[in-house]
Design an enzyme around this catalytic site. Structure first.
Site, PDB file in Angstrom:
ATOM      1  N   ASP A  44       0.797  -1.292   0.014  1.00 14.16           N
ATOM      2  CA  ASP A  44      -0.105   0.020   0.141  1.00 14.16           C
ATOM      3  C   ASP A  44       0.923   1.157   0.039  1.00 14.16           C
ATOM      4  OD1 ASP A  44      -1.938  -1.929   0.300  1.00 14.16           O
ATOM      5  OD2 ASP A  44      -2.660  -1.068   2.147  1.00 14.16           O
ATOM      6  N   LYS A 142      -6.963  -5.017  -2.601  1.00 13.09           N
ATOM      7  CA  LYS A 142      -7.720  -5.818  -1.562  1.00 13.09           C
ATOM      8  C   LYS A 142      -8.762  -4.536  -1.098  1.00 13.09           C
ATOM      9  CE  LYS A 142      -3.817  -4.394   1.315  1.00 13.09           C
ATOM     10  NZ  LYS A 142      -4.747  -3.378   1.750  1.00 13.09           N
ATOM     11  N   CYS A 187      -1.973  -2.698   7.729  1.00 12.53           N
ATOM     12  CA  CYS A 187      -2.090  -3.493   6.552  1.00 12.53           C
ATOM     13  C   CYS A 187      -0.778  -4.225   6.678  1.00 12.53           C
ATOM     14  CB  CYS A 187      -2.135  -2.869   5.219  1.00 12.53           C
ATOM     15  SG  CYS A 187      -3.903  -2.302   4.980  1.00 12.53           S
TER      16      CYS A 187
END
Ligand code: VGL
Ligand code: ZN
Length: 289
Positions: A44, A142, A187
């Site tokens: 990310d 995701k 994450c």
């Protein structure tokens, strides 16, 4: 909000002993060298999570040069992207009366509510353009199911819906993962704990991550990760903190020459390097004394 409201405890973890050993990585002195069974996961590193983005993580962009420096040491690289629908269930704006960083109860448990962020196809959701990862083999997205969040790159927050990433690694014979990216306590942490759950040897390269740290979430995340057998390392461990010359001298003093291990002759093998490319011996004398 409780410190552990991000809910890493929702699943049980493998015993930490299973994390021992260095499958997928060759260990030499104070460095860990990733091999063909290892992958770098860049989590990310998106515009939304750096200054100017919708959910900026303090110092988020500072990890880019570190990741760029790590990447050439890896044969396998996977990038993840947080990739939400408009009106996603993790957005405070989808819950009347709620503000960002409050929590709510969802069928799968406690959900932290965030500002609207990383909306599919937006510039905000794009990977930072300064990342230099031309070798990356897979980009996995995701959080694309409107009613379910997914911090983890392996499994959505319902604890049931898999993303397919574990299968990807297993089919490719990859057993060791090195995690970097944003955010350490969301994450990265959820992905690392799930990586252990799916049986991978798992390292988090701490200085190649940055945290949100919401009400103690960073400390709680490190506890969950270490309890699950995740190894906490620094980028210098993977890149090697020793100079190449010192590494070579150290190798020379602790090992015999290539030919003395293989039975070859010093004359015919004198130019031969170690199978791992680290060293060639000049003469048998230098090998033995
Ligand atoms: C993340 C909060 C919300 C992360 C994603 O990438 O850590 N954090 N969505
Ligand atoms: Zn998100």
């Amino acid at each position: 909000m409780q410190p552990t409201s991000f809910g890493l405890s929702r699943r049980s973890f493998l015993a930490s002993g299973a994390a021992l050993g260095f499958a997928g990585a060759a260990r030499a002195a104070d460095t860990i060298k990733p091999n063909a069974k290892a992958a770098l996961i860049v989590t990310d590193v998106q515009n939304c999570f750096v200054d100017g983005g919708t959910l900026p993580v303090k110092g988020g962009a500072d990890i880019v040069p570190i990741i760029n420096k790590l990447a050439p040491a890896f044969l396998n690289i996977v990038i993840t992207q947080d990739w939400h629908t408009p009106g996603h269930v993790s957005f405070a704006s989808a819950h009347p009366g709620k503000k960002p960083f409050e929590t709510t109860q969802l069928p799968y448990g406690t959900q932290v509510l965030w500002p609207d962020h990383c909306i599919q196809g937006s510039e905000d959701a794009a990977v930072l353009k300064d990342l230099k990862l031309p070798k990356a083999e897979l980009i996995i997205r995701k959080g694309y199911h409107t009613h379910t969040d997914s911090y983890s790159a392996f499994m959505e927050a319902d604890g049931k819906t898999v993303t397919g990433l574990s299968g990807y690694f297993k089919e490719r014979g990859i057993d060791t993962l090195f995690l970097t990216g944003l955010a350490t306590d969301f994450c990265v942490a959820w992905s690392a704990v799930d990586a252990r759950k799916f049986g991978f040897t798992t390292y988090v390269i701490e200085d190649a991550t940055r945290a949100i740290d919401l009400n103690g979430s960073l400390a709680a995340a490190w506890k969950q990760m270490t309890d699950a057998g995740v190894k906490r390392i620094q980028s210098s461990t993977t890149l090697g903190s020793m100079s190449a010359g010192r590494r070579m001298r150290r190798a020379s003093s602790s090992m015999g020459c290539w030919w003395s291990r293989t039975g070859g002759s010093p004359t015919s093998e004198r130019t031969k390097a170690w199978p791992d490319g680290t060293r060639a011996c000049r003469s048998r004398r230098s090998a033995t004394g």
